[in-house]
Structure formats: structure tokens, C-alpha cells
Design a protein around this motif. Structure first.
Motif, short mmCIF file in Angstrom:
data_model
loop_
_atom_site.label_atom_id
_atom_site.label_comp_id
_atom_site.label_asym_id
_atom_site.label_seq_id
_atom_site.Cartn_x
_atom_site.Cartn_y
_atom_site.Cartn_z
N GLY A 195 23.52 24.73 50.57
CA GLY A 195 24.17 23.52 50.07
C GLY A 195 25.23 23.80 49.03
O GLY A 195 25.41 24.95 48.62
N PRO A 196 25.97 22.79 48.55
CA PRO A 196 25.88 21.35 48.86
C PRO A 196 26.37 21.02 50.27
O PRO A 196 26.65 21.92 51.05
N ASP A 197 26.50 19.72 50.54
CA ASP A 197 26.72 19.27 51.92
C ASP A 197 27.95 19.88 52.57
O ASP A 197 27.92 20.23 53.75
N ASP A 198 29.04 20.01 51.83
CA ASP A 198 30.26 20.56 52.44
C ASP A 198 30.05 22.03 52.83
O ASP A 198 30.56 22.51 53.85
N ALA A 199 29.25 22.75 52.02
CA ALA A 199 28.94 24.14 52.35
C ALA A 199 28.02 24.22 53.56
O ALA A 199 28.14 25.14 54.39
N LEU A 200 27.11 23.26 53.70
CA LEU A 200 26.24 23.21 54.87
C LEU A 200 27.07 23.05 56.14
O LEU A 200 26.85 23.74 57.14
N ILE A 201 28.02 22.14 56.10
CA ILE A 201 28.87 21.92 57.28
C ILE A 201 29.70 23.16 57.58
O ILE A 201 29.87 23.55 58.75
N ALA A 202 30.19 23.82 56.55
CA ALA A 202 30.96 25.05 56.76
C ALA A 202 30.10 26.13 57.42
O ALA A 202 30.55 26.86 58.31
N THR A 203 28.84 26.22 56.99
CA THR A 203 27.92 27.18 57.61
C THR A 203 27.68 26.84 59.07
O THR A 203 27.68 27.72 59.94
N LEU A 204 27.48 25.56 59.35
CA LEU A 204 27.27 25.14 60.74
C LEU A 204 28.50 25.40 61.60
O LEU A 204 28.37 25.72 62.79
N GLU A 205 29.69 25.29 61.03
CA GLU A 205 30.92 25.63 61.76
C GLU A 205 30.94 27.13 62.09
O GLU A 205 31.33 27.52 63.20
N GLN A 206 30.50 27.96 61.15
CA GLN A 206 30.43 29.40 61.41
C GLN A 206 29.43 29.70 62.53
O GLN A 206 29.68 30.54 63.41
N ILE A 207 28.30 29.00 62.48
CA ILE A 207 27.28 29.20 63.51
C ILE A 207 27.82 28.78 64.88
O ILE A 207 27.59 29.46 65.89
N ALA A 208 28.56 27.67 64.92
CA ALA A 208 29.15 27.20 66.18
C ALA A 208 30.09 28.25 66.76
O ALA A 208 30.07 28.54 67.97
N LYS A 209 30.94 28.84 65.91
CA LYS A 209 31.87 29.88 66.37
C LYS A 209 31.10 31.10 66.89
O LYS A 209 31.49 31.71 67.89
N GLN A 210 30.02 31.44 66.20
CA GLN A 210 29.24 32.60 66.63
C GLN A 210 28.55 32.35 67.97
O GLN A 210 28.50 33.23 68.83
N ARG A 211 28.04 31.14 68.16
CA ARG A 211 27.43 30.82 69.45
C ARG A 211 28.45 30.92 70.58
O ARG A 211 28.16 31.42 71.67
N THR A 212 29.67 30.43 70.32
CA THR A 212 30.73 30.52 71.33
C THR A 212 31.04 31.98 71.63
O THR A 212 31.19 32.37 72.80
N ALA A 213 31.12 32.80 70.59
CA ALA A 213 31.41 34.22 70.78
C ALA A 213 30.33 34.89 71.62
O ALA A 213 30.63 35.67 72.54
N GLU A 214 29.08 34.59 71.32
CA GLU A 214 27.98 35.21 72.06
C GLU A 214 27.92 34.70 73.49
O GLU A 214 27.61 35.45 74.42
#
Length: 309
Positions: free
Chosen positions: A151-170
Motif C-alpha cells: 500500500g497505499p492504494d495507488d501503490a497497490l494498483i501499480a503492483t497489480l499493473e506490474q503483475i498484469a504485464k508479467q502474466r502477459t509476458a509469461e
């Protein structure tokens, strides 16, 4: 003297590894109560789970400790996934296995968990009413801990964006990204400026001979954090968590949130028979393996399970 037996049992798509702990004077001719024990995140059954399984067996219970799907000695690919849905259903599959044993009384099955394993046990008990009594030690919400950590919330969303990019890469051919749960040593922890008591003691437990185990290599699939951030075992406990409940926690709070989580579950649970034991001067990780703290927890858990199973 207790005895143990390493076993395999079926999960959803593959086998899970477990260990049965038999009490002294065990007889296959007598149906008896059994307790499923669930380990923390980053852990395996050889660590704190086996300590509690041994103690419960010494007090007359058949106990089953096991490794989570994709982790430890259990099967599942890719390795090192921490998926709250799987972790919850793993407990149900462990109970399925106990249901097949002629010497287990299916009407007297309990479940307990340590740290996140306690949160997963609560999550399972909300819907699996084969669990007749719930015990937790340093129970925590892995989702809550990581929401606060990222957290906070904006950092949570940024982390989820990173995870989304990683899932696409994999999905398009990249190797799975494996990261670590905690710093590998205290020097690394200091360099990362992680000075909370729970992190300090996690490193001391998992990354030193105190609790280190080859099947607990401090590895986690990075995309698992997306699953953890959406997980909340507190949800619906006021409606669904009605079984007898015993929670044990230390009064030295840290960032993993077990002290706060214990009070939240205790206050909200629909259970009419519920009890919270707060041990003075005890930390989250004292309850993993320190004899004085573990014995104090067992002093609460044993009469609780004997009364309710």
C-alpha cells in the motif's frame, strides 16, 4: 512414543505430500478424532506444522501435516505458487483423505493453522462443515498483510499493473518470474530497511538453522501476489464461521498483523463457542518453535480440541 507415516493424497489435479502423526497406543481398530494442520506461507510441513502435530499427537490426537499445492514435497507446476483458493481447498482435500481412513471418526475432525495457515483454515471452515473445531496460532490474513505491505492504494494498483504485464509476458513465452518472500539474511534485511519485528524474526526463523528447511527455499511466483491481494478470510465470518474457535496469539504485534487479525476474527465470528488467548511478551515467531510459547499454546489447544471433537 508417537510414530509418523509419510503419505500422499489426492488434490485437485495431482498428489499432495503429508505426514500422519500417530499418538501412543494408537489402534486401527478404534475410530478417533483427527486434526489437519496447515503451514504458513513460505513454509513446509517439516517446520512449525510438525512441531504442533507432534505436540497434539503426544496429547492423544491423530494429526496430519501437509505441504501446500505447488510447494514443498507436494506436486504441481509451475512451482512456488501461493494461491489462497488452492491453499483453502488443500485443507478440504486433506479432510477428504482422512475420510477414507477407517480409524478416523469423520464426525470428529478438527483443523488448525499457523500464521497464514490459520487464515486459510478459517477460510476453509466457513464452507466446509466437516471441520468441527478450529484452532489457530499466530493466525494472519496473507491478503491483508500484503495489501498493507504494497500500500497505499495507488501503490497497490501499480503492483497489480506490474503483475498484469508479467502474466502477459509469461503467457507469450517468458520464463516464470520467481522472487523471494523475505530477505535472505539480516544484512540484506537491513539494507532493504525492513525493521519490523515480524520481518526480523522471519529471517531468523526461515533463513538460519533455527527453522531452515530445504523444502522451504524462500521462493514465490511473482504473479501469486495478484491472487493474495484479492484475498480476505475475514469476509463473511459473521455469517458462516460458526464452529467452536480457539485462537492463540502473542501480544507483541508486527506487520504481519496476527494480533489485529485475532481480535477481528474473534469479534466478528458467528461462533458461539469462541475464545482468544493473548500470551504476554510473546511474538508472532515465538509461537512457531520457542518451547515456552508453543507449550502455552498447546495448553489452550489440547483441552479445546478434547472438548469439541
Amino acid at each position: 512414543m508417537i510414530t509418523t507415516n509419510n503419505i500422499k493424497f489426492k488434490g485437485r489435479h495431482f498428489n499432495l505430500a503429508g505426514r500422519l502423526f500417530f499418538p501412543e497406543n494408537f489402534s486401527e481398530q478404534i475410530q478417533q478424532p483427527a486434526i489437519v494442520i496447515t503451514h504458513p506461507t513460505s513454509a513446509d510441513m517439516n517446520q512449525t506444522s510438525s512441531i504442533y502435530a507432534t505436540k497434539l499427537a503426544e496429547n492423544g490426537f491423530l494429526a496430519l501435516a501437509f505441504d501446500a499445492s505447488y510447494q514443498g514435497q507436494s506436486e504441481g507446476e509451475p512451482r512456488y505458487i501461493e494461491d489462497p483458493a488452492n491453499r483453502t481447498t488443500d485443507i478440504m482435500y486433506a479432510i477428504d483423505y482422512l475420510n477414507t481412513l477407517p480409524f478416523v471418526d469423520n464426525s470428529r475432525i478438527g483443523a488448525m493453522g499457523i500464521c497464514a495457515g490459520g487464515g486459510y483454515t478459517i477460510n476453509a471452515a466457513k464452507t466446509d462443515k466437516r471441520i468441527k473445531a478450529i484452532g489457530t496460532v499466530s493466525a494472519a490474513s496473507a491478503g491483508g498483510a500484503y495489501r498493507e505491505s504494497f500500500g497505499p492504494d495507488d501503490a497497490l494498483i501499480a503492483t497489480l499493473e506490474q503483475i498484469a504485464k508479467q502474466r502477459t509476458a509469461e503467457a507469450t513465452g517468458s520464463e516464470p518470474l520467481i522472487t523471494q518472500w523475505i530477505p535472505n539474511n539480516q544484512s540484506e534485511r537491513i539494507q532493504m530497511q525492513l525493521n519490523d519485528i515480524d520481518v526480523i524474526e522471519a529471517v531468523d526463523y526461515y533463513r538460519t538453522p533455527r527453522g531452515q528447511d530445504s523444502f522451504s527455499p524462500n521462493k514465490v511466483l511473482f504473479t501469486s501476489f495478484g491472487l493474495l491481494l484479492n484475498y480476505d478470510p475475514v469476509n463473511l465470518v459473521e455469517k458462516l464461521l460458526n464452529q467452536p474457535l480457539e485462537m492463540v496469539v502473542g501480544d507483541r504485534p508486527g506487520s504481519f498483523g496476527s494480533y489485529r487479525f485475532a481480535y477481528e476474527i474473534y469479534n466478528k465470528a458467528a461462533s458461539k463457542n469462541k475464545h482468544l488467548t493473548v500470551l504476554p511478551g510473546v511474538s508472532h515467531y515465538d509461537l512457531y518453535d520457542q518451547p515456552k510459547a508453543v507449550n502455552a499454546a498447546i495448553e489452550q489447544l489440547v483441552p479445546f480440541f478434547k472438548s469439541n471433537l
